[in-house]
Design an enzyme around this catalytic site. Structure first.
Site, mmCIF file in Angstrom:
data_model
loop_
_atom_site.group_PDB
_atom_site.id
_atom_site.type_symbol
_atom_site.label_atom_id
_atom_site.label_comp_id
_atom_site.label_asym_id
_atom_site.label_seq_id
_atom_site.Cartn_x
_atom_site.Cartn_y
_atom_site.Cartn_z
ATOM 1 N N ASP A 223 19.376 -4.445 -20.426
ATOM 2 C CA ASP A 223 18.303 -5.274 -20.995
ATOM 3 C C ASP A 223 18.508 -6.710 -20.515
ATOM 4 O O ASP A 223 19.489 -7.361 -20.897
ATOM 5 C CB ASP A 223 18.365 -5.190 -22.522
ATOM 6 N N ASP A 234 10.567 -9.770 -20.556
ATOM 7 C CA ASP A 234 11.623 -9.023 -21.252
ATOM 8 C C ASP A 234 11.418 -7.545 -20.950
ATOM 9 O O ASP A 234 10.408 -6.953 -21.343
ATOM 10 C CB ASP A 234 11.503 -9.299 -22.756
ATOM 11 N N HIS A 303 8.463 -6.970 -30.335
ATOM 12 C CA HIS A 303 8.227 -8.311 -30.897
ATOM 13 C C HIS A 303 7.287 -9.095 -30.003
ATOM 14 O O HIS A 303 7.131 -8.795 -28.805
ATOM 15 C CB HIS A 303 9.557 -9.067 -31.016
ATOM 16 N N HIS A 311 11.792 -14.171 -29.688
ATOM 17 C CA HIS A 311 11.221 -13.512 -30.864
ATOM 18 C C HIS A 311 10.269 -14.488 -31.552
ATOM 19 O O HIS A 311 10.695 -15.441 -32.191
ATOM 20 C CB HIS A 311 12.325 -13.067 -31.829
ATOM 21 N N GLU A 336 9.160 -2.344 -26.970
ATOM 22 C CA GLU A 336 10.433 -1.678 -26.714
ATOM 23 C C GLU A 336 10.683 -0.638 -27.790
ATOM 24 O O GLU A 336 10.381 -0.842 -28.968
ATOM 25 C CB GLU A 336 11.585 -2.685 -26.653
ATOM 26 N N GLU A 431 11.671 -0.718 -22.203
ATOM 27 C CA GLU A 431 10.910 -1.866 -22.681
ATOM 28 C C GLU A 431 10.082 -2.481 -21.555
ATOM 29 O O GLU A 431 10.517 -2.543 -20.403
ATOM 30 C CB GLU A 431 11.874 -2.925 -23.222
#
Length: 450
Positions: A223, A234, A303, A311, A336, A431
């Site tokens: 990640d 992300d 998120h 976040h 994710e 994700e």
């Protein structure tokens, strides 16, 4: 750095041939040298050689002077046309127009289908070009680095070696090494590289001195994030080296794909979570002769993402809930999902590596000098972007743990310990980042790999 090399080359005196060669080599290393300048110096030397000769000889030499030497393939100032291995070519050199590849575009559905052709929405979308190019640049960097990682990560490597390989690629392609004050806030690494083995689901990055070696029996979640001007991409994937785990990985990958499909303007979070859960928990996985149902890890979520803030405040559940919160136009989300052969629930464990300054950090008096000093370093180098202890080490910080713990206890910095399911279980994660543009949904980080 690349611009400095090019400027230095342009200002060199012709007679300083060693400097020309050295500067051209520097330009090549940075991927944006000027192919003509070295040729020009050869021409000028020829012209000087012609001075003082007879008229006939002079004319002949002038003719010879006009002939440029053919450029050798891969010469000192050749402009790169493809990515290197490992990835080290500045991405903007590969896309000189400043236009980066578009992610996967998905039309909205049902009552939002009109957005696809609505001219007002299309015009609004065109106004966001700078925002989109920053995101697409970061996404292309993520794709190139992760595809290299997928091909090159092998059992027997240390987690530190793997993490640094990914991070070196991100820094090189963004052009932000992150060593000068403020450089990492302009672009580069968006958060610490997570290398989460087996029952560890998230937030594990090796600290200094970590000796963990990747094994062929491990299931590793990778990640990492890239940002350009705080526009964070992300994206995560899971690697295994034994087909025994294939169903686990497939269940989670399809769970993420379902979340992406259901996400969109006006989509309700609880309904997205229900669809993800239905997809993922339809799978089971046989490991060493025992069959395990795949469970969604119910206390982990996707998120929203804001500029320089990983976040943002909205959560995208991966199990059914009554959450009626809606996604809205212009928002960015990390979709994710996490699956497990264990309890489907994680808790804090192991040594913390991930930290981030809180966006709503209080202004409090700090009695410890090292805490004040460290906060200044964090503000100038990371802002609200997450960081890890290795990044502080890299900046030359020493004996900072007391100050760091003080910042955490005062609520200025948030600590993010590793999140783990029960020992002996296996977890997986996939994700992607999506942009809810006015007229279309763009899966910005989608690639050929997944």
């Amino acid at each position: 750095m690349a611009a400095q090399a090019a400027d230095a080359l342009a200002n060199l005196k012709v007679k300083d041939s060693e400097a020309v060669i050295a500067s051209a080599a520097a330009a090549k290393a940075n991927g944006n040298g000027n192919a003509h300048e070295a040729d020009d110096s050869d021409d000028e030397e020829d012209e000087k050689g012609a001075t003082g000769e007879g008229a006939t000889d002079g004319a002949a030499k002038k003719k010879r002077k006009r002939k440029r030497k053919p450029k050798k393939a891969g010469g000192a100032a050749a402009t790169p046309t493809k990515q290197s291995d490992p990835p080290r070519v500045l991405l903007s050199n590969l896309f000189p127009s400043g236009e980066y590849p578009v992610g996967q575009e998905v039309d909205y559905k049902d009552e939002n289908l009109y957005r696809t052709t609505n001219e007002e929405k299309r015009a609004l979308d065109r106004m966001n070009n700078d925002f989109l190019q920053e995101y697409r640049q970061g996404a292309e960097i993520h794709r190139q680095v992760r595809q290299w990682a997928q091909k090159n990560i092998k059992p027997g490597q240390s987690l530190t070696e793997i993490a640094e390989g990914i991070e070196d690629g991100v820094r090189a392609l963004t052009g932000h090494p992150g060593l000068e004050e403020g450089d990492n806030i302009k672009g580069g690494i968006a958060f610490p590289t997570g290398l989460n083995l087996d029952h560890i689901a998230a937030h594990y990055s090796p600290n200094a001195g970590n000796k963990t070696i990747l094994s062929k029996d491990n299931v590793m979640k990778v990640d990492f994030g890239v940002h350009i001007n705080g526009r964070i991409v992300d994206s995560a994937f899971t690697m295994s080296f034994d087909p025994m785990y294939d169903n686990l990985l497939e269940a989670v990958k399809q769970g993420t794909n379902t979340g992406i499909k259901e996400a969109g303007i006006d989509a309700r979070m609880g309904e997205i979570g229900a669809a993800i859960q239905e997809t993922m928990e339809s799978y089971e996985c046989e490991i060493n002769g025992k069959t395990y149902p795949i469970k969604c890890i119910r206390n982990l979520n996707g998120h929203d993402i804001r500029q320089w803030q990983i976040h943002g405040g909205k959560s995208v559940p991966i199990v059914k809930s009554n959450d009626q919160t809606k996604m809205e136009e212009g928002e960015v989300f990390a979709i994710e999902t996490f699956g497990s052969t264990g309890n489907g629930y994680v808790q804090d464990d192991y040594e913390t590596s991930h930290y981030a300054k809180r966006a709503d950090a209080p202004k409090v008096g700090l009695g410890i000098g090292s805490a004040k000093k460290l906060l200044n370093v964090i503000n100038k180098n990371f802002g609200t972007l997450p960081f890890c202890r290795r990044y502080l080490d890299r900046l030359g910080q020493e004996k900072y743990l007391l100050g760091l713990n003080s910042l955490v206890s005062n609520g200025i910095v948030e600590a993010y310990p590793p999140l783990v399911d029960k020992k002996g279980s296996y977890t997986a994660q996939f994700e992607h980042t999506i942009l809810l543009r006015p007229n279309v949904k763009e899966v910005i980080s989608r690639g050929d790999d997944y």
